[in-house]
Enzyme design. Structure first.
Site, PDB file in Angstrom:
ATOM      1  N   GLN A 106     101.806  19.901 -36.901  1.00 41.06           N
ATOM      2  CA  GLN A 106     103.019  20.586 -37.238  1.00 41.06           C
ATOM      3  C   GLN A 106     103.852  20.372 -38.317  1.00 41.06           C
ATOM      4  O   GLN A 106     104.231  20.962 -39.080  1.00 41.06           O
ATOM      5  CB  GLN A 106     104.141  21.397 -36.103  1.00 41.06           C
ATOM      6  CG  GLN A 106     104.795  22.179 -37.112  1.00 41.06           C
ATOM      7  CD  GLN A 106     104.727  23.152 -36.806  1.00 41.06           C
ATOM      8  OE1 GLN A 106     103.111  23.460 -36.150  1.00 41.06           O
ATOM      9  NE2 GLN A 106     105.701  24.536 -37.576  1.00 41.06           N
ATOM     10  N   GLU A 107     103.844  19.437 -38.690  1.00 47.24           N
ATOM     11  CA  GLU A 107     104.739  18.611 -39.522  1.00 47.24           C
ATOM     12  C   GLU A 107     103.502  17.920 -41.170  1.00 47.24           C
ATOM     13  O   GLU A 107     104.255  18.451 -41.920  1.00 47.24           O
ATOM     14  CB  GLU A 107     105.019  16.987 -39.179  1.00 47.24           C
ATOM     15  CG  GLU A 107     106.076  17.032 -37.861  1.00 47.24           C
ATOM     16  CD  GLU A 107     107.512  17.523 -38.652  1.00 47.24           C
ATOM     17  OE1 GLU A 107     107.650  17.285 -40.291  1.00 47.24           O
ATOM     18  OE2 GLU A 107     108.560  17.691 -39.006  1.00 47.24           O
TER      19      GLU A 107
END
Length: 722
Positions: A578-579
Site C-alpha cells: 500500500q505504501e
C-alpha cells in the site's frame, strides 16, 4: 449464518496470529530476534540492500536505543555540544505530535525559538521524550538531556534544583471548568486537580490554602485535561492563560471562571553545571528581545516587525491547499512559501486560522494579522477594498462532474444542469456572468461547505456539478478516480497575497520575493510537492505480486522484523504494498521514503537514516507502526488497536484521536474502527467538524481507504500463503 457475523468471525480468526504474543517485551528484545542474515531478495543473496555482517546488524539493532540512553556522568559543556553538532532537548510524550496551531501556541512558539537558536549555531536538535514534568526534571538532572525549552514557570523551589535562563515568555494562570458545570464558590473549600510537578500546585497553596489538591495520573496533555473536565471526571483545574487560549481556539466545552492577577515569568532550564551554555542561551534571548510571545493587535510595517523581532502573522485557512497537519508535520503550499519568506526576513512565522475570506479581511484590518496567504484570487471587485501583491500563482476555474454523469463538451451542455458553489467564492461571480447566456441552475451551497467537500458530494452523486480551481483539482484527482473536469470556465486567474494599505514595505518585500522565486527551483519544487497529479503515476506502477509462496521481493526481510514486533508478516507486506508498491526508492509528496514510506524526521527519532535500504526501511516502518499501536489504550480489543495504529500510521495519531472523540459525540463506538470511528474520520473533512478538532482538517477518506485496502489485501495474502 448472518453475513455480518460471519465476516466478524473471519476477521477475528485471521487476526489470531497477531494476538498470540506477549506485547510487553521491550524494543531491544524485539530487535534481538531479528535474523542477522535476513537479506535474501528474489532468491539471491543481497550485497548492497542490507547489512550482512554481525557488526552491521548489531549497529542496526541498537539504533533506536542509542538516542535516549546516552549515559553521562556530568552535564555536557557548550564545547561538547558544538563538537558533536547537536543539542538534546526534552519534550513531553504527548507533544511528539503537536496539535494544529490556529493562533498562538506556547509549545510551538518555544520549539520554533529553539530551532532558531540551533540554526544560528549550526546545531541539530535531538528530542528526548519524557512522560511528565517530573520526568523532565529528573532526566535533566541525570544528564540525559541538555535543555528544557518550554514555557516552564520560574519558581524558587525549581531554581534550587535547576538553572533558569532569562525569561522567555510570561503568562497569567486561569481556573477552568466544564462549560456546562455550575460555577463553584471560590471562597469555599474546593477540590482541584492539577498536573503533578507543576507550578500550579504552589499557586493554589498560596492563593487557596484551604483547597484540597489532587493530581492527574501520569502525563496528560491539556486536551486530555479538557476532556476530563467536559466529562465531569474532574471539576476544576488551573492552567496558564496561553494554554487555555489554545484550547479555546477549537473547544467550546470548557470555560474560564477566574484569571489570577499575578504574571508568572517563564524560562528555559538547563543543568546548573553548564554556565557556558547558559551564557549562549541568554545572549540569544537578549538579542531577540524575548519576553512575551503574545502581543496586542498591531499594524506595524515590516521594518518595525524586524526591528522588534516580532513574528510575521500569516492569516490563512486550514485546508489541503494552504495549511494542514499530516503525520505530525505542518504543511501546505501557502504555508511553505510564507515560511521561507519569513526565514529570509529573519523573523519567525505565526499562523492565524480563519474560516472565511471576510474573517481574514477583518483579522487583517484590525491588526490581528499581517498578511493573508490563502490561495486568494485577485479579482477586480476584491481589489477595490484590499491591497494585493503581484501574483505568486495562476489557476484555472474547472467545472467538476462525475465520470458517469451525462457528458459535457461545451457550455451549451450546461443547460438544465445544476451547479453548487458558495456565494462567497470567486466561482459565484464567474457563474452569474455565464448564467446570462446559459440556462443552468445555480445553487448557493452552505457557506460551511469547503470546495473539497462539494467535490466529495459530486463524487458521491449527491450533487450534479461544482467548480474548483486547478490546484485543488490536482489534489483531489490524486485521491479520487470518479471526478472529471469537462470544461475550463475561466483561465489564468492570478493568486496573490493581501496586506494592509499602510504596510508598503511588507508589500514591496513580498513582491520582491515573488519576482525572484516565481517559477524558479524553490517555487517549482514546492508547487510540484502539493499539486502534481500522482493518479496517473499510481496507475502505471507495476503490480509486483509474485507467484508461489512469495508475496514480495522482501519477504525474508519482512518476516523477522514483523516477528520481532509481534505483527503478522503478511499484514506488514500488505501495508508495504500500500505504501510503496514494493519500490524501495519511492518518495511521497511530503518526503516520506522507502518501502514503508517513513518521514526522515520520524525515522531519525527512532535511530534510522538509510530509508531506501530495504532492511532499514522495513525496520523503520515496523518500529513506527509499533509506536503508533502503543499510543492507543491497551484495553482496546487487539484487532481494533491494530486498525487504529494503521490509521495513525497513515494520517497521524492526533487525527485518529480526534475521530475517536467525534465518534463518541455522535453516539458511535470510539473503540471500534469499521463502521464507527471510520465514519467520524470521514467527517473531519468538513469545516463543521474539523473547526472543533484539536488537529484540524483531515482528508478522512485517505486513512479510511488505507485501512480497508490493507485489511482486504491481508485477507487475500492469507489465502495465498497460509
Amino acid at each position: 449464518m448472518n453475513k455480518k457475523i460471519a465476516l466478524s468471525l473471519l476477521s477475528a480468526l485471521i487476526l489470531l496470529p497477531l494476538l498470540g504474543c506477549d506485547q510487553s517485551s521491550n524494543e531491544q528484545q524485539r530487535r534481538d530476534t531479528i535474523d542477522n542474515n535476513a537479506s535474501v531478495v528474489d532468491g539471491k543473496k543481497s550485497e548492497s540492500n542490507a547489512p550482512t555482517s554481525d557488526a552491521n546488524t548489531a549497529q542496526l539493532n541498537t539504533k533506536g536505543e542509542q538516542k535516549h540512553k546516552e549515559q553521562l556522568t556530568a552535564a555536557r559543556s557548550w564545547d561538547d555540544i558544538k563538537r558533536t553538532g547537536y543539542i538534546r532537548a526534552l519534550k513531553l510524550n504527548f507533544e511528539l505530535e503537536e496539535a494544529l496551531p490556529r493562533s498562538y501556541s506556547a509549545a510551538a512558539y518555544h520549539q520554533s525559538l529553539l530551532e532558531n537558536f540551533a540554526l544560528e549555531h549550526q546545531l541539530t536538535i535531538k528530542w528526548v521524550s519524557a512522560g511528565s514534568l517530573n520526568d523532565m526534571l529528573e532526566k535533566l538532572n541525570t544528564f540525559q538531556a541538555d535543555i528544557i525549552a518550554r514555557h516552564l514557570t520560574v519558581t524558587e523551589s525549581r531554581a534550587s534544583k535547576i538553572q533558569f535562563t532569562l525569561p522567555v515568555s510570561s503568562s497569567r494562570e486561569q481556573l477552568i471548568i466544564a462549560s456546562h458545570a455550575p460555577k463553584p464558590n471560590l471562597e469555599q473549600s474546593q477540590s482541584i486537580t492539577l498536573l503533578p510537578g507543576s507550578s500550579f500546585i504552589e499557586t493554589v497553596k498560596e492563593n487557596f490554602p484551604n483547597w484540597q489538591i489532587e493530581t492527574f495520573n501520569g502525563g496528560v496533555s491539556s486536551d486530555d485535561i479538557a476532556n476530563l473536565l467536559s466529562e465531569r471526571k474532574v471539576e476544576l483545574t488551573l492552567l496558564d492563560e496561553s494554554t487555555v487560549n489554545t484550547l479555546l481556539d477549537y473547544r467550546q466545552d470548557i470555560r474560564v471562571i477566574k484569571t489570577l492577577p499575578a504574571i508568572k515569568k517563564q524560562a528555559w532550564a538547563i543543568h546548573p553545571n553548564a554556565p557556558a551554555l547558559l551564557q549562549q542561551l541568554n545572549n540569544f534571548i537578549n538579542a531577540h528581545h524575548l519576553s512575551s510571545p503574545t502581543e496586542a493587535k498591531r499594524t506595524a510595517d515590516l521594518d518595525n516587525i524586524k526591528k522588534q523581532k516580532r513574528p510575521l502573522r500569516m492569516i490563512t485557512r486550514n485546508s489541503p491547499e494552504t495549511y494542514f497537519l499530516w503525520r505530525g508535520e505542518l504543511m501546505g503550499f501557502d504555508y511553505d512559501l510564507l515560511k521561507e519568506f519569513a526565514k529570509r526576513q529573519g523573523v519567525p512565522l505565526q499562523v492565524i486560522v480563519a474560516d472565511s475570506y471576510q474573517q481574514m479581511q477583518d483579522l487583517l484590518n484590525d491588526g490581528s494579522g499581517d498578511v493573508i496567504a490563502a490561495g486568494i484570487s485577485r479579482t477586480e471587485k476584491r481589489q477595490k477594498n484590499s491591497q494585493f501583491s503581484i501574483r505568486y500563482n495562476r489557476v484555472n476555474e474547472h467545472l467538476i462532474a462525475h465520470r458517469d454523469a451525462a457528458p459535457i463538451t461545451s457550455l451549451n451542455d450546461l443547460n438544465n444542469r445544476t451547479i453548487h458553489v458558495r456565494r462567497s467564492s470567486a466561482f459565484w461571480m464567474t457563474l452569474t456572468s455565464l448564467q446570462k447566456k446559459y440556462s443552468f441552475n445555480l445553487v448557493a451551497a452552505d457557506e460551511s461547505l469547503s470546495t473539497e467537500m462539494l467535490i466529495d458530494q459530486v463524487d458521491n452523486r449527491q450533487i450534479d456539478l461544482t467548480v474548483a480551481d486547478s490546484n485543488l483539482l490536482a489534489i483531489e484527482q490524486t485521491f479520487r478516480d470518479d471526478i472529471v473536469s469537462p470544461l475550463v470556465l475561466k483561465e489564468s486567474i492570478p493568486i496573490a497575497y493581501v496586506v494592509r494599505e499602510n504596510n508598503p514595505k511588507l508589500l514591496t518585500e513580498l513582491n520582491a520575493f515573488i519576482a525572484k522565486e516565481y517559477r524558479q527551483v524553490f517555487y517549482n519544487v514546492t508547487k510540484q510537492k502539493y499539486f502534481s497529479d500522482e493518479s496517473q503515476k499510481k496507475k502505471l506502477r507495476e503490480e509486483r505480486l509474485l507467484l508461489g509462496n512469495q508475496l514480495s521481493p522482501y519477504d525474508d526481510l519482512v518476516k523477522p522484523a514483523a516477528q520481532a514486533f509481534n505483527f503478522d508478516w503478511r499484514l506488514i507486506t500488505s501495508q508495504m504494498y500500500q505504501e510503496s508498491k514494493f519500490d524501495p526508492t519511492a518518495q511521497s509528496f511530503a518526503g516520506a521514503r522507502g518501502l514503508m514510506q517513513v518521514l526522515p524526521k520520524t525515522a531519525s527519532e527512532f535511530g534510522f537514516e538509510q530509508l531506501t535500504q530495504p532492511q532499514e526501511g522495513i525496520l523503520a516502518g515496523v518500529t513506527y507502526l509499533d509506536w503508533t499501536r502503543d499510543r492507543f489504550d491497551t484495553k482496546l480489543p487487539p484487532q481494533e488497536r491494530l486498525y487504529f495504529a494503521l490509521a495513525a500510521y497513515n494520517t497521524g495519531f492526533g487525527h485518529v484521536r480526534d475521530a475517536q472523540k467525534l465518534a463518541k459525540q455522535l453516539n458511535l463506538r470510539d473503540d471500534r474502527w469499521f463502521n464507527h470511528v471510520e465514519k467520524a474520520m470521514l467527517l473531519l473533512q468538513q469545516p463543521k467538524y474539523y473547526k472543533n478538532a484539536r488537529f484540524g482538517y483531515c482528508r478522512g477518506s485517505e486513512p479510511v481507504n488505507y485501512v480497508r485496502n490493507i485489511h482486504q489485501r491481508y485477507l487475500s495474502y492469507l489465502n495465498l500463503v497460509p
